[in-house]
Design an enzyme around this catalytic site. Sequence first.
Site, PDB file in Angstrom:
ATOM      1  CB  ILE A 214      -0.910  -0.075   1.238  1.00 43.98           C
ATOM      2  CG1 ILE A 214      -2.142   0.785   1.115  1.00 43.98           C
ATOM      3  CG2 ILE A 214      -0.179   0.205   2.527  1.00 43.98           C
ATOM      4  CD1 ILE A 214      -3.220   0.385   2.104  1.00 43.98           C
ATOM      5  N   GLY A 215       0.365   2.376  -0.469  1.00 49.95           N
ATOM      6  CA  GLY A 215       1.139   3.626  -0.453  1.00 49.95           C
ATOM      7  C   GLY A 215       1.584   4.010  -1.862  1.00 49.95           C
ATOM      8  CB  ALA A 216       3.227   7.079  -3.029  1.00 49.38           C
ATOM      9  CD  GLU A 236      -1.872  -7.160   1.584  1.00 50.67           C
ATOM     10  OE1 GLU A 236      -1.338  -8.131   2.135  1.00 50.67           O
ATOM     11  OE2 GLU A 236      -2.044  -6.064   2.133  1.00 50.67           O
ATOM     12  CB  ILE A 311       6.453   4.376   9.496  1.00 50.37           C
ATOM     13  CG1 ILE A 311       5.066   4.481   8.850  1.00 50.37           C
ATOM     14  CG2 ILE A 311       6.737   5.536  10.454  1.00 50.37           C
ATOM     15  CD1 ILE A 311       3.900   4.484   9.765  1.00 50.37           C
ATOM     16  N   GLY A 334      -0.548  -7.080   5.160  1.00 48.35           N
ATOM     17  CA  GLY A 334       0.027  -8.337   4.685  1.00 48.35           C
ATOM     18  C   GLY A 334       1.536  -8.278   4.536  1.00 48.35           C
TER      19      GLY A 334
HETATM   20  N1  COA Z   1       8.613   9.811  11.304  1.00 50.93           N
HETATM   21  C1  COA Z   1       7.590  10.696  11.388  1.00 50.93           C
HETATM   22  N2  COA Z   1       6.580  10.735  10.476  1.00 50.93           N
HETATM   23  C2  COA Z   1       6.619   9.858   9.465  1.00 50.93           C
HETATM   24  C3  COA Z   1       7.641   8.914   9.316  1.00 50.93           C
HETATM   25  C4  COA Z   1       8.685   8.916  10.296  1.00 50.93           C
HETATM   26  N3  COA Z   1       9.689   8.034  10.234  1.00 50.93           N
HETATM   27  N4  COA Z   1       7.426   8.186   8.205  1.00 50.93           N
HETATM   28  C5  COA Z   1       6.283   8.639   7.671  1.00 50.93           C
HETATM   29  N5  COA Z   1       5.799   9.645   8.414  1.00 50.93           N
HETATM   30  C6  COA Z   1       4.575  10.426   8.168  1.00 50.93           C
HETATM   31  C7  COA Z   1       4.698  11.196   6.854  1.00 50.93           C
HETATM   32  O1  COA Z   1       5.291  12.462   7.093  1.00 50.93           O
HETATM   33  C8  COA Z   1       3.242  11.291   6.430  1.00 50.93           C
HETATM   34  O2  COA Z   1       2.635  12.331   7.186  1.00 50.93           O
HETATM   35  P1  COA Z   1       1.462  13.250   6.572  1.00 50.93           P
HETATM   36  O3  COA Z   1       0.305  12.320   6.393  1.00 50.93           O
HETATM   37  O4  COA Z   1       1.257  14.277   7.632  1.00 50.93           O
HETATM   38  O5  COA Z   1       1.991  13.786   5.276  1.00 50.93           O
HETATM   39  C9  COA Z   1       2.640   9.982   6.929  1.00 50.93           C
HETATM   40  O6  COA Z   1       3.510   9.502   7.959  1.00 50.93           O
HETATM   41  C10 COA Z   1       2.534   8.905   5.838  1.00 50.93           C
HETATM   42  O7  COA Z   1       3.806   8.703   5.252  1.00 50.93           O
HETATM   43  P2  COA Z   1       3.913   8.238   3.730  1.00 50.93           P
HETATM   44  O8  COA Z   1       5.350   8.046   3.440  1.00 50.93           O
HETATM   45  O9  COA Z   1       3.120   9.155   2.852  1.00 50.93           O
HETATM   46  O10 COA Z   1       3.148   6.843   3.792  1.00 50.93           O
HETATM   47  P3  COA Z   1       2.608   5.923   2.627  1.00 50.93           P
HETATM   48  O11 COA Z   1       1.246   6.328   2.227  1.00 50.93           O
HETATM   49  O12 COA Z   1       3.628   5.741   1.540  1.00 50.93           O
HETATM   50  O13 COA Z   1       2.449   4.531   3.413  1.00 50.93           O
HETATM   51  C11 COA Z   1       3.048   2.952   5.101  1.00 50.93           C
HETATM   52  C12 COA Z   1       3.558   3.966   4.059  1.00 50.93           C
HETATM   53  C13 COA Z   1       4.244   2.279   5.719  1.00 50.93           C
HETATM   54  C14 COA Z   1       2.226   3.646   6.166  1.00 50.93           C
HETATM   55  C15 COA Z   1       2.178   1.901   4.331  1.00 50.93           C
HETATM   56  O14 COA Z   1       2.961   1.249   3.390  1.00 50.93           O
HETATM   57  C16 COA Z   1       1.561   0.910   5.284  1.00 50.93           C
HETATM   58  O15 COA Z   1       0.494   1.148   5.821  1.00 50.93           O
HETATM   59  N6  COA Z   1       2.231  -0.270   5.488  1.00 50.93           N
HETATM   60  C17 COA Z   1       1.841  -1.271   6.462  1.00 50.93           C
HETATM   61  C18 COA Z   1       0.987  -2.337   5.882  1.00 50.93           C
HETATM   62  C19 COA Z   1       1.611  -3.069   4.744  1.00 50.93           C
HETATM   63  O16 COA Z   1       2.771  -2.950   4.404  1.00 50.93           O
HETATM   64  N7  COA Z   1       0.808  -3.868   4.109  1.00 50.93           N
HETATM   65  C20 COA Z   1       1.215  -4.633   2.981  1.00 50.93           C
HETATM   66  C21 COA Z   1       0.399  -4.489   1.797  1.00 50.93           C
HETATM   67  S1  COA Z   1      -1.154  -3.678   1.944  1.00 50.93           S
END
Ligand code: COA
Length: 434
Positions: A214-216, A236, A311, A334
């Site tokens: 998930i994510g960008a 998934e 994160i 997942g």
């Molecule tokens: N410290 C502080 N803030 C952080 C951070 C860190 N280390 N890393 C990210 N953030 C903040 C960003 O600044 C952003 O804040 P904003 O919403 O205020 O802009 C927010 O967290 C989201 O970060 P971003 O990099 O845009 O996240 P993303 O949309 O690319 O998603 C995950 C990244 C990790 C959250 C996402 O991949 C996830 O939910 N993974 C867990 C589940 C998973 O992997 N499932 C597998 C398949 S579905």
Amino acid sequence: MKFNPTIVSAEEAVKVVKTNDRVHLHSVACAPQKLIQALCERGRRKELKNVRLQHLHTEGPAPYAGAEFEGVFQLESFFVGHNVRKDTQAGYADYIPIFLSETQRLIREGYCRPNVVMVQVCPPDKHGYVSLGTSVDCTLAAVETADTVIGVINKNIPRAFGDAMIPMSMIDIWCEDDTPLLTSTPAPASEIEIAIGKNAAALIEDGATLQMGIGAIPNAVLCQLGNHKNLGVHTEMFADGILPLVEKGVVNGAAKKIDKGKIVSTFLMGSKEVYDFIDDNPGVLMMDVGYTNSEFIIAKNPRVTAINSAIQIDITGQVCADSIGTKFFSGVGGQVDFIRGASLSEGGKAIIAMPSVTNKGISKIAPVLDLGAGVVTTRNHIHWVVTEHGAVNLYGKTLQERAMLMISIAHPDHQETLDKAAFERFGPHFHFVG
Ligand code: COA
């Protein structure tokens, strides 16, 4: 008669919910908005108390998660999506940490068996089957085990195949709603995301079976695969990013060992184009999450390449992906299922790809994880880590080697601080050669 069910109003249908019940909601774009609204109206009239609601993630409004319904509804989600994030962080809503593969198990083994499940389905076909459309996930388990299943017939739900297809006899109460499904369109990839996409794409071999998280980042990776050959998809979730690859014949599933030629997923979220793509498409199997996310099933395909994001990662390779410190941002999802499945697959590659810094310039590679951050992928599970500055493989590497590799793909502005922290941690033997 069975193919022309008696239709009742949403207000009538939700009367089946009683105080102290557990209610499961169909997820993502299939969230049954009309039933949710009718249920919330009952909540506002104080007709219900202590009703537990559960779901993966629902798109659209989720008023039931908030303070307004304190004592009426309690959300216990299996993933913290954007619409319930504030309420979860404030403590009104709660989250059950669980591997996505095991969400169905929680239901089938009785930990979270619902009294009522609310789903949206496509109109019945000539054989009396309806489809769960864009989300099978653990909702099929809820449909199998709930006392009462409420089904909303919606002509906009794609007629997806695989486990998504269920006989009408599984549904007890019928409603109708032709509201179009909510869509999402990813923002165009940034320069950093394009660089990450290129670094990750360089690791993907022809004939690989892909999982995108998930994510960008996953979309940025898919954009770089136009010249690959014979890719397959066992994932998934997927979104629009794979459509151009299917059109070009890059994704054809020819090298897969199971479900050859098919795209396998358990839910998806994207534009109307992606919903239309799975409609009546025998090339796509929407399967139970116990199948898509089983590490044993995943590992049956060759060169499984799993791309997920994080994160924060510490210099030894511990991955936090669900919270920012103590604040829950998403869920395990997942990630571990696919990291493990890819590692076990012949020629597989488990990849965590992320920008080296946040949009506020904070390094995502840290000496230690933030206080309260949980480990989603352990340092024992981790293999490849990719940022815009490169790709490193931590598997089989010592702690000090890992620290050196992680610092090498950190943002240059943070390398010195990370190097000092590693030196303090490992002593004078540690030396990062940048
Ligand atoms: N410290 C502080 N803030 C952080 C951070 C860190 N280390 N890393 C990210 N953030 C903040 C960003 O600044 C952003 O804040 P904003 O919403 O205020 O802009 C927010 O967290 C989201 O970060 P971003 O990099 O845009 O996240 P993303 O949309 O690319 O998603 C995950 C990244 C990790 C959250 C996402 O991949 C996830 O939910 N993974 C867990 C589940 C998973 O992997 N499932 C597998 C398949 S579905």
